[in-house]
Structure formats: structure tokens, C-alpha cells
Scaffold this motif. Structure first.
Motif, PDB file in Angstrom:
ATOM      1  N   ARG A 111     -12.901 -16.094 -10.992  1.00 55.79           N
ATOM      2  CA  ARG A 111     -12.315 -15.718  -9.707  1.00 55.79           C
ATOM      3  C   ARG A 111     -12.911 -16.486  -8.524  1.00 55.79           C
ATOM      4  O   ARG A 111     -12.247 -16.706  -7.521  1.00 55.79           O
ATOM      5  CB  ARG A 111     -12.502 -14.217  -9.457  1.00 55.79           C
ATOM      6  CG  ARG A 111     -11.622 -13.319 -10.312  1.00 55.79           C
ATOM      7  CD  ARG A 111     -11.716 -11.901  -9.787  1.00 55.79           C
ATOM      8  NE  ARG A 111     -11.032 -10.957 -10.641  1.00 55.79           N
ATOM      9  CZ  ARG A 111     -11.598 -10.263 -11.603  1.00 55.79           C
ATOM     10  NH1 ARG A 111     -12.903 -10.437 -11.855  1.00 55.79           N
ATOM     11  NH2 ARG A 111     -10.920  -9.406 -12.332  1.00 55.79           N
ATOM     12  N   TYR A 126      -4.923  -3.782  -9.972  1.00 56.24           N
ATOM     13  CA  TYR A 126      -5.163  -5.128 -10.497  1.00 56.24           C
ATOM     14  C   TYR A 126      -6.250  -5.124 -11.562  1.00 56.24           C
ATOM     15  O   TYR A 126      -6.253  -5.965 -12.469  1.00 56.24           O
ATOM     16  CB  TYR A 126      -5.585  -6.070  -9.359  1.00 56.24           C
ATOM     17  CG  TYR A 126      -4.448  -6.501  -8.462  1.00 56.24           C
ATOM     18  CD1 TYR A 126      -3.251  -6.975  -8.989  1.00 56.24           C
ATOM     19  CD2 TYR A 126      -4.578  -6.468  -7.069  1.00 56.24           C
ATOM     20  CE1 TYR A 126      -2.210  -7.373  -8.168  1.00 56.24           C
ATOM     21  CE2 TYR A 126      -3.556  -6.864  -6.232  1.00 56.24           C
ATOM     22  CZ  TYR A 126      -2.362  -7.316  -6.787  1.00 56.24           C
ATOM     23  OH  TYR A 126      -1.336  -7.717  -5.968  1.00 56.24           O
ATOM     24  N   LEU A 186       3.000  -9.811  -6.443  1.00 51.09           N
ATOM     25  CA  LEU A 186       2.295  -9.856  -7.714  1.00 51.09           C
ATOM     26  C   LEU A 186       2.278  -8.512  -8.432  1.00 51.09           C
ATOM     27  O   LEU A 186       2.676  -8.411  -9.599  1.00 51.09           O
ATOM     28  CB  LEU A 186       0.856 -10.344  -7.482  1.00 51.09           C
ATOM     29  CG  LEU A 186      -0.054 -10.453  -8.702  1.00 51.09           C
ATOM     30  CD1 LEU A 186       0.519 -11.407  -9.728  1.00 51.09           C
ATOM     31  CD2 LEU A 186      -1.451 -10.911  -8.282  1.00 51.09           C
ATOM     32  N   LEU A 187       1.823  -7.479  -7.749  1.00 55.24           N
ATOM     33  CA  LEU A 187       1.677  -6.179  -8.402  1.00 55.24           C
ATOM     34  C   LEU A 187       3.015  -5.634  -8.875  1.00 55.24           C
ATOM     35  O   LEU A 187       3.111  -5.029  -9.947  1.00 55.24           O
ATOM     36  CB  LEU A 187       1.010  -5.186  -7.445  1.00 55.24           C
ATOM     37  CG  LEU A 187       0.601  -3.837  -8.047  1.00 55.24           C
ATOM     38  CD1 LEU A 187      -0.332  -4.037  -9.236  1.00 55.24           C
ATOM     39  CD2 LEU A 187      -0.073  -2.966  -7.001  1.00 55.24           C
ATOM     40  N   VAL A 234      -7.304 -15.142 -11.377  1.00 53.59           N
ATOM     41  CA  VAL A 234      -6.766 -14.943 -10.030  1.00 53.59           C
ATOM     42  C   VAL A 234      -7.575 -13.933  -9.240  1.00 53.59           C
ATOM     43  O   VAL A 234      -7.894 -12.844  -9.729  1.00 53.59           O
ATOM     44  CB  VAL A 234      -5.288 -14.498 -10.102  1.00 53.59           C
ATOM     45  CG1 VAL A 234      -4.799 -13.995  -8.745  1.00 53.59           C
ATOM     46  CG2 VAL A 234      -4.423 -15.648 -10.589  1.00 53.59           C
ATOM     47  N   ASN A 235      -7.909 -14.298  -8.020  1.00 49.94           N
ATOM     48  CA  ASN A 235      -8.420 -13.369  -7.020  1.00 49.94           C
ATOM     49  C   ASN A 235      -7.249 -13.068  -6.091  1.00 49.94           C
ATOM     50  O   ASN A 235      -6.836 -13.933  -5.310  1.00 49.94           O
ATOM     51  CB  ASN A 235      -9.583 -13.991  -6.252  1.00 49.94           C
ATOM     52  CG  ASN A 235     -10.196 -13.030  -5.245  1.00 49.94           C
ATOM     53  OD1 ASN A 235      -9.561 -12.068  -4.809  1.00 49.94           O
ATOM     54  ND2 ASN A 235     -11.428 -13.295  -4.851  1.00 49.94           N
ATOM     55  N   SER A 236      -6.706 -11.876  -6.170  1.00 45.30           N
ATOM     56  CA  SER A 236      -5.476 -11.537  -5.442  1.00 45.30           C
ATOM     57  C   SER A 236      -5.645 -11.589  -3.930  1.00 45.30           C
ATOM     58  O   SER A 236      -4.652 -11.670  -3.203  1.00 45.30           O
ATOM     59  CB  SER A 236      -4.984 -10.144  -5.856  1.00 45.30           C
ATOM     60  OG  SER A 236      -5.983  -9.170  -5.599  1.00 45.30           O
ATOM     61  N   SER A 237      -6.877 -11.555  -3.454  1.00 43.40           N
ATOM     62  CA  SER A 237      -7.100 -11.578  -2.009  1.00 43.40           C
ATOM     63  C   SER A 237      -7.186 -12.995  -1.442  1.00 43.40           C
ATOM     64  O   SER A 237      -7.198 -13.176  -0.219  1.00 43.40           O
ATOM     65  CB  SER A 237      -8.377 -10.814  -1.659  1.00 43.40           C
ATOM     66  OG  SER A 237      -9.509 -11.442  -2.229  1.00 43.40           O
ATOM     67  N   GLU A 246      -4.205  -1.060  -4.465  1.00 42.27           N
ATOM     68  CA  GLU A 246      -3.749  -2.131  -5.344  1.00 42.27           C
ATOM     69  C   GLU A 246      -4.912  -2.815  -6.069  1.00 42.27           C
ATOM     70  O   GLU A 246      -4.736  -3.359  -7.158  1.00 42.27           O
ATOM     71  CB  GLU A 246      -2.939  -3.177  -4.566  1.00 42.27           C
ATOM     72  CG  GLU A 246      -3.644  -3.766  -3.372  1.00 42.27           C
ATOM     73  CD  GLU A 246      -3.302  -3.054  -2.076  1.00 42.27           C
ATOM     74  OE1 GLU A 246      -3.276  -3.717  -1.029  1.00 42.27           O
ATOM     75  OE2 GLU A 246      -3.054  -1.825  -2.128  1.00 42.27           O
ATOM     76  N   THR A 247      -6.102  -2.772  -5.477  1.00 43.31           N
ATOM     77  CA  THR A 247      -7.274  -3.361  -6.127  1.00 43.31           C
ATOM     78  C   THR A 247      -7.566  -2.658  -7.446  1.00 43.31           C
ATOM     79  O   THR A 247      -7.888  -3.289  -8.451  1.00 43.31           O
ATOM     80  CB  THR A 247      -8.505  -3.274  -5.209  1.00 43.31           C
ATOM     81  OG1 THR A 247      -8.237  -3.974  -3.988  1.00 43.31           O
ATOM     82  CG2 THR A 247      -9.722  -3.894  -5.880  1.00 43.31           C
ATOM     83  N   THR A 298      -1.792 -16.440  -2.319  1.00 47.24           N
ATOM     84  CA  THR A 298      -0.469 -15.856  -2.094  1.00 47.24           C
ATOM     85  C   THR A 298       0.530 -16.672  -2.892  1.00 47.24           C
ATOM     86  O   THR A 298       0.542 -17.906  -2.815  1.00 47.24           O
ATOM     87  CB  THR A 298      -0.087 -15.887  -0.601  1.00 47.24           C
ATOM     88  OG1 THR A 298      -1.064 -15.159   0.146  1.00 47.24           O
ATOM     89  CG2 THR A 298       1.281 -15.247  -0.389  1.00 47.24           C
ATOM     90  N   SER A 307     -10.830 -19.325  -7.394  1.00 50.84           N
ATOM     91  CA  SER A 307      -9.424 -19.006  -7.132  1.00 50.84           C
ATOM     92  C   SER A 307      -9.083 -19.238  -5.663  1.00 50.84           C
ATOM     93  O   SER A 307      -8.887 -18.297  -4.897  1.00 50.84           O
ATOM     94  CB  SER A 307      -9.152 -17.547  -7.532  1.00 50.84           C
ATOM     95  OG  SER A 307      -7.814 -17.181  -7.251  1.00 50.84           O
TER      96      SER A 307
END
Length: 368
Positions: free
Chosen positions: A178, A284, A217-218, A200-203, A280-281, A206, A181
């Protein structure tokens, strides 16, 4: 302390090594014709472990070895021994990885690319004034050859984990966690005609659809409702300068136990740092989400397996860092630095193996 107990403990440790560890010492050049101050390869290994496992400096290691009656050599001689043991320590690490089920064999998909595992870790040298460094290293797969080793400060510009820390060539495939990422790192590889395979680091990323709309994503990965159910989506990355990178998301849902462990870890860390957790965290945390620029000829299961392989190697380092300080490292000698890194990996793997055997090892000192 009873000398017999120490000898018994050392023999137990030797049983953890691959059966051909002595032969490997000769084949890799760790043992030459003139041993000098050593009876055999066991004496050399014991001295190396004293240095590597305890985090002692070269000078402190040889001082303790002399006091214990192990050997009487200089710190310069120890550095030379460490340097010539690089291949030996690497081969021992590979053997232990294979024992634990980590497959390092080349397959039909990895023959067209150069698969590399990259990582970074902080090293705090002992003492009140001990320096803190960040190690950036790259391991080739399947050979586990350390083809790049870089030392930077732990703070300041251009010192953090990034794909930009590593030289890359066309058809390299760089596997990172991550911390790597970021769009800047991914486009750096893309511009070098190399491939990325990153957790992937979702934060920090994008995603967009081919039409330029935001890819939620979610919303998409939530369709994977059962444990080990996997899926993939074609997506795009872009920045404010409209630089675009095309790639795929490869996702697998964890089982309930793994997801619960991940969620508890997030909650614990948030409480420690007094942070609010986004809903959401926690969602994930139920998935392993990989982004890759590898073309579709590399199927979903291969992408997930290659990341799993990266994780297996990293676990040994994580185990090591959680148990002992990494200690002093050779900072001005590339060969010795690589040998030091392999030695740390070997100790991490031995630590894991010892812990797995603990339940079948009798307190009275014999194998059940």
C-alpha cells in the motif's frame, strides 16, 4: 548459565536449517580453503548470527565472540566474512521459503517479464544517539536476488517509500504494498514501459471508467459476497494534468476470520492515534484489492498469486522487526549490505519456523 544448555539450544537451531546447509557454504564460496580462526562452517554461522540476530556492531560482535571463546578476529575480518557469505545466506533463505510452501519457481507467465518485489523499512541503530535510516530494496523473483539496495535518511524530501526510489527497465513488473499506491509512482513505471502490481490504498488513488466518470470502488467490489470470491474490472487513473494510466483492479474477498483480524487491527490503531474510522475503511478491510497495469493475458489468479508471493517474503521481515531490533548495518559497502539483508531475512524465517515448532518441542529438550 549451563554451557550444556547453550549447546543444546544451538543444536536445536541448527536442526531448523536446510539439511544441506554445510554443503551450501562450500558451493557458494562462504567457506574457502583457509578458514583462519574457525574450525568449520558452523563457527562462521554462529559468529554471523551473533552479529545479525542481536544487532551488534561489527566491533561489539568480535569483542563478545572473543570473550565467549568462539573466535578471535578483527571487525574488518568479520566484515569480509559477511561479504563472502552473501550467496550462502540467500540460498538458505530461499530453502526456508520453499519449506513453508512459498513457490519461487518460474512459470509460463513470468518468463516474459522481470518480476521484482520492492519494499522499504526503517532501521534504528542502537543507543541514545543511534541514527535512523530507511532501507529501500528490490528482490528479483524467482531468484530472490537483491538487485538494488539504497539507504536514505528517514525524514525529508525524496526519502519515503515510492516506486521512484528504484531504477526500472522495460518489461520490469514491480510488486509493492500500500505504501507504493500513488499515481506518481505508477505513472513513473508506466513512462519507463514497466508494469505495476500494487496493493491499493483507497485514500490515495481515484479510479475512473473509460468514459471518464468516477469508478466507485466499494460499490463494485461489494458484489463479492462470499469468501475467496474474486473479480476484476478495467479502470483508469488520471491526474490534474490529464496523464492517464490504464489498468485493472483484481480483487478477492477474505474469509471471515481474516477480515475480522484486519478490522480489529484498524480499530486498535485508530484508538491509539485517536482517529475517527470511516465506515468504508472497515468495508475495504474485507478485501485484498490489487491494481496492475499488466495486460489481460495475465489472468486474475496469476495477479493475486504474485501478490501473495510478495506477502510471504514480507512476513519474514515483519516477524523479525516485531521481535528484535534490526541494529547496525554496513552503510558504505553494497555487497555487505546485501549480505546483511539476506541474513536478516534468514533470521526472520528461522524465527517463524521455531515458533511453529514450539508446540511440538518438549520442555525437557527433545523432539516429540
Amino acid at each position: 548459565m549451563d554451557v550444556k544448555i547453550i549447546k543444546d539450544d544451538w543444536q536445536a537451531l541448527l536442526r531448523m536449517l536446510p539439511s544441506n546447509w554445510r554443503q551450501l557454504a562450500k558451493e557458494t564460496g562462504a567457506i574457502n580453503r583457509q578458514l583462519r580462526n574457525f574450525d568449520d562452517e558452523e563457527g562462521i554461522l554462529r559468529l554471523l548470527f551473533l552479529h545479525l540476530a542481536n544487532g551488534y556492531s561489527l566491533r561489539e560482535t568480535v569483542t563478545r565472540a572473543k570473550a565467549a571463546g568462539l573466535t578471535n578476529i578483527s571487525d574488518v575480518a568479520l566484515l569480509k566474512r559477511l561479504r563472502c557469505s552473501e550467496k550462502w545466506l540467500k540460498e538458505l533463505s530461499i530453502a526456508l521459503l520453499r519449506e513453508r510452501g512459498t513457490q519461487l519457481s518460474t512459470d509460463q507467465y513470468s518468463t516474459k517479464i522481470n518480476l521484482k518485489l520492492v519494499d522499504g523499512t526503517l532501521v534504528k541503530e542502537p543507543g541514545k544517539t543511534g541514527s535512523q535510516w530507511r532501507i529501500h530494496y528490490s528482490l528479483r523473483l524467482p531468484s530472490l536476488e537483491c538487485d538494488y539496495f539504497k539507504l536514505t535518511s528517514s525524514e525529508g524530501n525524496n526519502t519515503g517509500e515510492s516506486f521512484k526510489q528504484f531504477p526500472v527497465r522495460k518489461n520490469d513488473c514491480i510488486v509493492g504494498d500500500r505504501g507504493y499506491s500513488t499515481f506518481q509512482g505508477i505513472i513513473y513505471l508506466h513512462q519507463k514501459e514497466a508494469y505495476s502490481l500494487v496493493r491499493v490504498n483507497s485514500s490515495t488513488l481515484t479510479f475512473y471508467t473509460k468514459g471518464g466518470k468516477v469508478f466507485y470502488l466499494l460499490e463494485h467490489i461489494s458484489v463479492l459476497e462470499k469468501a475467496y470470491q474474486a473479480g476484476e474490472w478495467e479502470i483508469y487513473l488520471k491526474d490534474t494534468d490529464n496523464q492517464i494510466v490504464e489498468g485493472r483492479l483484481c480483487v478477492i474477498r477474505k474469509n471471515d476470520t481474516a477480515a475480522e483480524i484486519a478490522i480489529k487491527k484498524i480499530i486498535k490503531e485508530a484508538r491509539k492515534r485517536q482517529r475517527t474510522i470511516k465506515k468504508e475503511t472497515l468495508e475495504y478491510a474485507k478485501y485484498i484489492i490489487i491494481f496492475t497495469t499488466l495486460p489481460s493475458e495475465y489472468p486474475l489468479e496469476v495477479i493475486l498469486e504474485w501478490y501473495r508471493l510478495r506477502w510471504q517474503v514480507e512476513l519474514a521481515f515483519k516477524r523479525l522487526k516485531s521481535l528484535i531490533h534490526l541494529g547496525h548495518l554496513p552503510k558504505y559497502d553494497e555487497t555487505s549490505s546485501r549480505a546483511w539483508l539476506y541474513g536478516k531475512l534468514l533470521i526472520g524465517l528461522l524465527t517463524e519456523k521455531l515458533m511453529s515448532y514450539a508446540s511440538s518441542f518438549s520442555p525437557s529438550g527433545y523432539w516429540l
